[in-house]
Design an enzyme around this catalytic site. Structure first.
Site, short mmCIF file in Angstrom:
data_model
loop_
_atom_site.label_atom_id
_atom_site.label_comp_id
_atom_site.label_asym_id
_atom_site.label_seq_id
_atom_site.Cartn_x
_atom_site.Cartn_y
_atom_site.Cartn_z
N PRO A 1 7.42 8.03 -9.73
CA PRO A 1 6.51 8.10 -8.38
C PRO A 1 5.28 7.36 -8.80
O PRO A 1 4.94 7.11 -9.65
CB PRO A 1 6.50 9.67 -8.32
N GLY B 1 6.18 -0.14 -1.62
CA GLY B 1 4.61 -0.54 -1.93
C GLY B 1 3.96 -1.76 -1.49
O GLY B 1 4.47 -2.31 -0.54
N SER B 2 3.14 -2.22 -2.20
CA SER B 2 2.61 -3.45 -1.72
C SER B 2 3.23 -4.67 -2.04
O SER B 2 4.19 -4.88 -2.79
CB SER B 2 1.05 -3.61 -2.81
N GLU C 1 10.47 -2.51 0.32
CA GLU C 1 10.10 -1.95 1.51
C GLU C 1 8.17 -2.29 1.19
O GLU C 1 7.69 -1.36 0.54
CB GLU C 1 10.10 -0.55 1.96
N CYS D 1 2.62 2.22 6.23
CA CYS D 1 2.90 0.84 6.40
C CYS D 1 3.40 0.50 7.80
O CYS D 1 3.35 -0.86 8.35
CB CYS D 1 3.78 0.47 5.46
N GLU E 1 -4.05 -5.37 6.48
CA GLU E 1 -3.51 -4.32 6.90
C GLU E 1 -4.58 -3.15 6.53
O GLU E 1 -4.99 -3.21 5.26
CB GLU E 1 -2.31 -3.96 5.76
P1 ADP Z 1 -0.50 0.90 -2.94
O1 ADP Z 1 -1.32 -0.53 -2.75
O2 ADP Z 1 0.19 1.12 -1.63
O3 ADP Z 1 -0.70 1.83 -4.22
P2 ADP Z 1 1.24 -0.38 -5.18
O4 ADP Z 1 2.22 -1.33 -4.93
O5 ADP Z 1 0.13 -0.61 -5.84
O6 ADP Z 1 0.88 0.22 -3.66
O7 ADP Z 1 2.00 1.05 -5.71
C1 ADP Z 1 3.21 1.48 -5.29
C2 ADP Z 1 4.13 1.85 -6.28
O8 ADP Z 1 4.23 0.92 -7.40
C3 ADP Z 1 3.40 2.78 -7.26
O9 ADP Z 1 4.30 3.91 -7.87
C4 ADP Z 1 2.70 2.11 -8.44
O10 ADP Z 1 2.48 3.03 -9.59
C5 ADP Z 1 3.65 0.97 -8.74
N1 ADP Z 1 3.22 -0.04 -9.33
C6 ADP Z 1 2.04 -0.58 -9.30
N2 ADP Z 1 2.01 -1.75 -9.77
C7 ADP Z 1 2.99 -1.82 -10.59
C8 ADP Z 1 3.57 -2.89 -11.22
N3 ADP Z 1 2.87 -3.95 -12.03
N4 ADP Z 1 5.16 -2.89 -11.83
C9 ADP Z 1 5.88 -1.65 -11.21
N5 ADP Z 1 5.27 -0.65 -10.39
C10 ADP Z 1 3.85 -0.94 -10.05
#
Ligand code: ADP
Length: 485
Positions: A182, A234-235, A256, A290, A387
């Site tokens: 998470p 995530g992003s 997604e 999103c 966004e």
């Molecule tokens: P947001 O900008 O919505 O926070 P992120 O993509 O940064 O989106 O984060 C979404 C999920 O991906 C979170 O669980 C975060 O801890 C994880 N995350 C962030 N950076 C990495 C990475 N380099 N590798 C794997 N998971 C990551």
């Protein structure tokens, strides 16, 4: 019932679940309440060896869990569903404290999260392959569905419950064992959900949960060939990185990623309903979704009527700590989210946008941003191309249908789009013309367990929920029988 309360250290776990054991670590990450900026608790900063142990445990469990029957898996899921609903109030309180959204929204998210568990518990019982009786001379075929193996689920902070169940319930129903990672900003909802899943009786190792350095965990999960599937929300930036890291072992991926949803109001729309849907789509979770309405296009003929109506609605939105009764808008997730929104608004104003309304919330603290209405926005402004992920309505005017469709499609993102019109011919035409994975036609909400959720272009690959949700965690094996004479 308050045994899941965050402030009851005896009862809410601040640990990782590996092979059925809750484990802590010498190193930890502090989790904060965005409304108060106070610390809520600590979660483990897992080390590489324990990530390795988790993958080993998930694979060991897969060898037996994948052989359980559809009925057994369905019953575990339904038990989990019942427990989530029985503890909905506790879960919502945890969610609000770590994420910020108002309690009523948190409760709605728990119901939404539970709906995925129920959906996949039912789906798996009727999820059959195909029999093709002698479609070519001397041969018949049968297709069998198999779980892909160990699945890693990486989830974001904006829906700390639903983003987990939408993945986990599908994976577990399909027969995969899972490793949940998470967001480190909102881990306690995940821990509480997993605790309830354990009580539902899933076998040890079927569900694992780890927290820590996201980049290290992500890299290990992607590079390990024993992990057969990665589902990420995530992003776009991190999604692209995970895609690259998974290339070596041709891992199955569901991504997604970000959206940039157009919300179009045509001159033949029911304006009252369009505005209600716009407020809901834009301000749910304080704009931090999103699928939030992001680029608002309104027929210029509606300008005089629309602006005062919107201001009236915005004045009614109360901002504050989500645990307080009657709050509509909570805090932003953290201070960098606030400054990102502030920068977009400053840039828009410098380039000619007009701020026709901004709430006064100065007394609330550093993580709040006021509900804001900008008009005269255009494509030269960063706010029209990014966004926003915050409570800002940024309105652009248009004159013709073809013009607005071209503007709406002019984006790398392709997650959700919305439009309002009372003309059935226009509804069909515009719905077909919009290049997005989900289109809301006279509706500002498109997400339901029963409908496939996902995007095109840079918004990702794969669909969650709906009739195809299980397939993300399965492969199909075709048996070809030769007919011996
Ligand atoms: P947001 O900008 O919505 O926070 P992120 O993509 O940064 O989106 O984060 C979404 C999920 O991906 C979170 O669980 C975060 O801890 C994880 N995350 C962030 N950076 C990495 C990475 N380099 N590798 C794997 N998971 C990551």
């Amino acid at each position: 019932m308050n045994f899941l309360q965050l402030n009851d250290n005896q009862l809410i776990k601040q640990a990782n679940l590996i092979d059925g054991q809750w484990l802590t670590s010498n190193n930890s990450i502090t989790v904060y309440n965005p409304a108060t900026t106070q610390a809520l608790g600590e979660i483990p900063l897992i080390d590489e060896q324990n990530v390795e142990n988790t993958i080993h445990a998930a694979l060991k469990s897969f060898n037996s869990y994948s052989k359980s029957t559809s009925y057994e898996k369905s019953l575990w899921l339904l038990k989990w569903y019942d427990l989530v609903l029985a503890h909905a109030d506790d879960l919502a309180k945890i969610l609000t404290q770590e994420q910020g959204k108002p309690l009523a929204e948190a409760k709605a998210e728990i119901q939404y999260a539970a709906s995925f568990i129920q959906w996949f518990a039912e789906q798996i019982k009727s999820d059959h392959g195909l029999t093709l009786a002698e479609p070519v001379a001397g041969k018949s075929f049968a297709t069998h569905k198999h779980p892909v193996g160990v699945a890693a689920l990486i989830t974001p902070w904006n829906f700390p419950a639903a983003m987990i169940t939408r993945k986990a319930a599908a994976a577990l129903a399909a027969g995969c064992t899972i490793i949940i990672k998470p967001s480190e900003l909102t881990p306690f909802t995940a821990i509480a959900l997993v605790e309830l899943a354990q009580r539902a009786g899933f076998p040890d190792g079927a569900i694992n949960l780890i927290t820590g350095d996201a980049a290290m965990i992500g890299d290990k999960l992607c590079q390990d060939v024993r992990v057969k599937k990665l589902s990420f929300t995530g992003s776009t930036r991190v999604g692209q990185q995970l895609f690259q890291q998974s290339a070596n072992n041709i891992k199955r991926l569901s991504l997604e990623l970000g959206g940039n949803a157009p919300f179009i109001i045509f001159d033949d729309a029911n304006l009252d309903q369009a505005i209600s849907a716009l407020i809901q789509s834009k301000f749910r979770n304080n704009g931090q979704t999103c699928v939030a309405a992001n680029r608002i296009y309104v027929d210029i003929k509606l300008k005089q009527q629309l602006v005062p109506m919107l201001i009236e609605r915005l004045k009614q939105l109360t901002c504050g700590n989500g645990l307080t009764e009657d709050v509509d808008l909570g805090p932003m997730i953290n201070s960098s989210a606030v400054s990102k929104v502030a920068t977009l608004v400053t840039d828009a104003l410098a380039k000619g946008a007009q701020c026709v309304y901004q709430a006064d919330i100065k007394h609330l603290g550093p993580h709040y941003y006021p509900a804001t209405l900008l008009t005269e926005v255009n494509m030269q402004m960063a706010i029209a191309n990014s966004e926003i992920f915050g409570p800002v309505l940024a309105i652009q005017w248009f004159s013709h249908e073809a013009e607005v469709i071209s503007l709406a499609n002019n984006t790398d993102a392709g997650l959700a789009a919305y439009f309002f019109s009372d003309n059935i011919h226009r509804c069909q035409r515009v719905a077909n013309a919009l290049d997005f994975g989900m289109v809301g036609i006279n509706s500002g909400m498109v997400s339901h367990a029963i409908s496939p959720f996902g995007g095109i272009k840079y918004s990702g690959i794969g669909r969650e929920g709906g009739h195809t949700g299980l397939a993300e965690y399965q492969y199909i094996k075709a048996h070809c029988f030769g007919h011996l004479s």
